[in-house]
Design a protein around this motif. Structure first.
Motif, mmCIF file in Angstrom:
data_model
loop_
_atom_site.group_PDB
_atom_site.id
_atom_site.type_symbol
_atom_site.label_atom_id
_atom_site.label_comp_id
_atom_site.label_asym_id
_atom_site.label_seq_id
_atom_site.Cartn_x
_atom_site.Cartn_y
_atom_site.Cartn_z
ATOM 1 N N ARG A 59 -18.530 -3.261 45.932
ATOM 2 C CA ARG A 59 -19.785 -3.979 46.101
ATOM 3 C C ARG A 59 -20.191 -4.790 44.864
ATOM 4 N NH1 ARG A 59 -23.684 -2.972 49.712
ATOM 5 N NH2 ARG A 59 -25.293 -2.891 48.070
ATOM 6 N N VAL A 60 -19.910 -4.316 43.669
ATOM 7 C CA VAL A 60 -20.349 -5.013 42.464
ATOM 8 C C VAL A 60 -19.413 -6.169 42.127
ATOM 9 C CG1 VAL A 60 -20.758 -4.788 39.989
ATOM 10 C CG2 VAL A 60 -21.512 -2.989 41.550
ATOM 11 N N THR A 61 -18.119 -5.916 42.114
ATOM 12 C CA THR A 61 -17.146 -6.905 41.643
ATOM 13 C C THR A 61 -16.520 -7.728 42.757
ATOM 14 O OG1 THR A 61 -15.314 -5.316 41.810
ATOM 15 C CG2 THR A 61 -16.554 -5.368 39.739
ATOM 16 N N ARG A 62 -16.728 -7.342 44.022
ATOM 17 C CA ARG A 62 -16.104 -7.998 45.196
ATOM 18 C C ARG A 62 -14.581 -7.866 45.164
ATOM 19 N NH1 ARG A 62 -21.539 -8.412 44.416
ATOM 20 N NH2 ARG A 62 -22.541 -9.597 46.089
ATOM 21 N N TYR A 63 -14.111 -6.860 44.469
ATOM 22 C CA TYR A 63 -12.661 -6.604 44.392
ATOM 23 C C TYR A 63 -12.182 -6.081 45.740
ATOM 24 C CZ TYR A 63 -8.210 -5.086 42.368
ATOM 25 O OH TYR A 63 -6.880 -4.924 42.077
ATOM 26 N N GLN A 99 -17.008 6.515 44.323
ATOM 27 C CA GLN A 99 -18.394 6.935 44.463
ATOM 28 C C GLN A 99 -18.791 7.060 45.939
ATOM 29 O OE1 GLN A 99 -20.227 7.850 41.814
ATOM 30 N NE2 GLN A 99 -18.456 7.413 40.519
ATOM 31 N N SER A 100 -18.720 5.952 46.659
ATOM 32 C CA SER A 100 -19.132 5.981 48.071
ATOM 33 C C SER A 100 -18.318 4.971 48.854
ATOM 34 C CB SER A 100 -20.630 5.671 48.209
ATOM 35 O OG SER A 100 -20.886 4.304 47.946
ATOM 36 N N ARG A 144 -25.319 -2.018 40.506
ATOM 37 C CA ARG A 144 -25.182 -1.895 39.067
ATOM 38 C C ARG A 144 -24.071 -0.926 38.664
ATOM 39 N NH1 ARG A 144 -29.274 -4.281 36.330
ATOM 40 N NH2 ARG A 144 -31.121 -4.894 37.530
ATOM 41 N N THR A 145 -23.642 -0.088 39.593
ATOM 42 C CA THR A 145 -22.635 0.936 39.287
ATOM 43 C C THR A 145 -21.360 0.641 40.066
ATOM 44 O OG1 THR A 145 -24.409 2.552 39.024
ATOM 45 C CG2 THR A 145 -22.164 3.402 39.228
ATOM 46 N N LEU A 146 -20.236 0.631 39.381
ATOM 47 C CA LEU A 146 -18.947 0.413 40.042
ATOM 48 C C LEU A 146 -18.566 1.636 40.870
ATOM 49 C CD1 LEU A 146 -16.862 -1.218 37.162
ATOM 50 C CD2 LEU A 146 -18.214 -2.342 38.937
ATOM 51 N N GLY A 147 -17.735 1.417 41.860
ATOM 52 C CA GLY A 147 -17.180 2.516 42.630
ATOM 53 C C GLY A 147 -17.770 2.693 44.015
ATOM 54 N N HIS A 148 -18.659 1.792 44.444
ATOM 55 C CA HIS A 148 -19.230 1.864 45.786
ATOM 56 C C HIS A 148 -18.559 0.781 46.639
ATOM 57 C CE1 HIS A 148 -22.299 4.716 44.491
ATOM 58 N NE2 HIS A 148 -22.481 3.942 43.420
ATOM 59 N N TRP A 149 -17.908 1.219 47.710
ATOM 60 C CA TRP A 149 -17.061 0.339 48.507
ATOM 61 C C TRP A 149 -17.622 0.188 49.924
ATOM 62 C CZ3 TRP A 149 -12.303 -1.509 46.383
ATOM 63 C CH2 TRP A 149 -11.983 -0.990 45.119
ATOM 64 N N GLU A 150 -17.216 -0.899 50.571
ATOM 65 C CA GLU A 150 -17.471 -1.100 51.994
ATOM 66 C C GLU A 150 -16.130 -1.299 52.683
ATOM 67 O OE1 GLU A 150 -20.158 -4.333 52.511
ATOM 68 O OE2 GLU A 150 -21.753 -3.422 51.320
#
Length: 378
Positions: free
Chosen positions: A245-249, A281-282, A220-226
């Motif tokens: 993770r949210v937008t698949r950008y 974020q992460s 639900r929160t932008l800024g968490h990446w893999e």
């Protein structure tokens, strides 16, 4: 009556014998033969023979019927005819008569009727549909994306719609041109995935995924990446991949000087410097040695860095999916060093402008711009 007698009777019928003549040959009355014929559905479909060893033959179905009558288990029947028990189970469920009995000649007729395909394939018959599908494949759309596009664009024209399997079949049949390069994966058949052997943890002071805030899982929160690396031929080159993770950008990290820990640290710091603070974020990574200096990265970028468990790629499934999409541009076993930073930006831009089902067929660019969330359940 012995099964072999019935079998011979139906063989004679398929050889164009009249019912009375076939009955005389096998030694039964005409009325008895007529009852067999009616019990089999009142018709016999010409049997051209098995087109593949995976199909059940008439003899297989007779053996299944004998096994059912003897109250054998499905696994015993399957072992006797050399098929899987799943195939036998499906056969009994699919081809039993309406009253629940499994009659081998009825079952064989039903199977032969389904095998007949009198209709021309939709993509073969429609030149506009064929051209449109070929165009989308050349733009590196997947068959699923093409199918959804056709359904949205031509809701009232059934001749301009095709399911993903129809597109795959047409592609492999050569109706859409040469197979190599048509699917963005570059594959011509589905391959099973195999798991390797986990390696020992050699990175100090890691924060494992179990300590990551639960809100990250809710997307639900932008800024968490893999993140991860795509490794080139002979492990001599690599490209870093980051996926939100949210937008698949997707953001691709250029590694012109190698992919050991110092190089990965330096490039991650410099090539994520343009990220707004809200998008830092992460970052979730696997336990690869390239992240040995993760504490430096965290201190200089602002990311909280979390590590997956050993050999657990599903814990960063978003990134694994993105790496699969990227393999159409960077095939396994190829040298990645010739690709410039400009090349990587172009590839990322193309992927970020491709519609995604998980985003309600929006593109990652649109989702990142609007902060849109994935649809519930995806």
């Amino acid at each position: 009556m012995p099964t072999v007698t019935k079998k011979r009777y139906f063989e004679l019928l398929r050889q164009s014998y009249k019912g009375a003549a076939a009955a005389r040959v096998v030694g039964v009355s005409t009325s008895c033969g007529s009852l067999w014929f009616l019990d089999a559905g009142g018709m016999l479909v010409p049997d051209p023979g098995p087109v593949s060893p995976r199909f059940l033959t008439q003899d297989d179905r007779i053996a299944i019927a004998d096994g059912v009558q003897a109250k054998q288990s499905v696994k015993q029947i399957a072992a006797a005819i050399g098929k899987t028990f799943q195939s036998v189970y499906r056969e009994i469920k699919r081809n039993s008569k309406p009253d629940g009995r499994y009659q081998p000649w009825w079952a064989h007729n039903q199977a032969l009727l389904r095998r007949k395909r009198p209709n021309t394939e939709r993509i073969r018959a429609s030149r506009p549909l064929r051209a449109l599908v070929r165009e989308k494949l050349s733009d590196k759309w997947s068959p699923r994306q093409i199918s959804r596009f056709l359904q949205r664009t031509y809701p009232a024209q059934r001749d301009m719609r095709a399911c993903p399997e129809t597109i795959y079949r047409a592609l492999f049949a050569g109706l859409l041109g040469r197979k190599p390069g048509k699917l963005r994966t570059g594959r011509t058949r589905r391959k099973p995935h195999r798991r390797g052997v986990p390696h020992l943890n050699k990175i100090k002071n890691m924060t494992l995924l179990a300590q990551r805030p639960l809100e990250v899982n809710e997307r639900r929160t932008l800024g968490h990446w893999e993140g991860d690396l795509i490794i080139g031929r002979g492990q001599g080159s690599a490209i870093g991949t980051l996926v939100e993770r949210v937008t698949r950008y997707i953001r691709l990290i250029h590694l012109p000087h190698g992919w050991k820990a110092p190089q990965v640290r330096n490039t991650l710091i410099t090539q994520t410097a343009d990220f707004p603070e809200a998008l830092r974020q992460s970052l979730t990574w696997d336990q690869g040695r390239e992240m040995t200096l993760h504490e430096d990265i965290a201190a200089l970028t602002g990311f909280w860095i979390y590590f997956c468990d050993p050999h657990s790629p599903w814990q960063r499934g978003t990134n694994e999916n993105a790496n699969g999409l990227l393999r159409q541009y960077f095939p396994k076993g190829s040298d990645l060093s010739p690709h410039t930073a400009r090349d990587l930006r172009q590839v990322a831009q193309e992927l970020n402008r491709r519609p995604r089902l998980v985003l309600g067929d929006r593109t990652p660019v649109e989702a990142m711009r609007t902060g849109a969330r994935p649809r519930p359940g995806n």
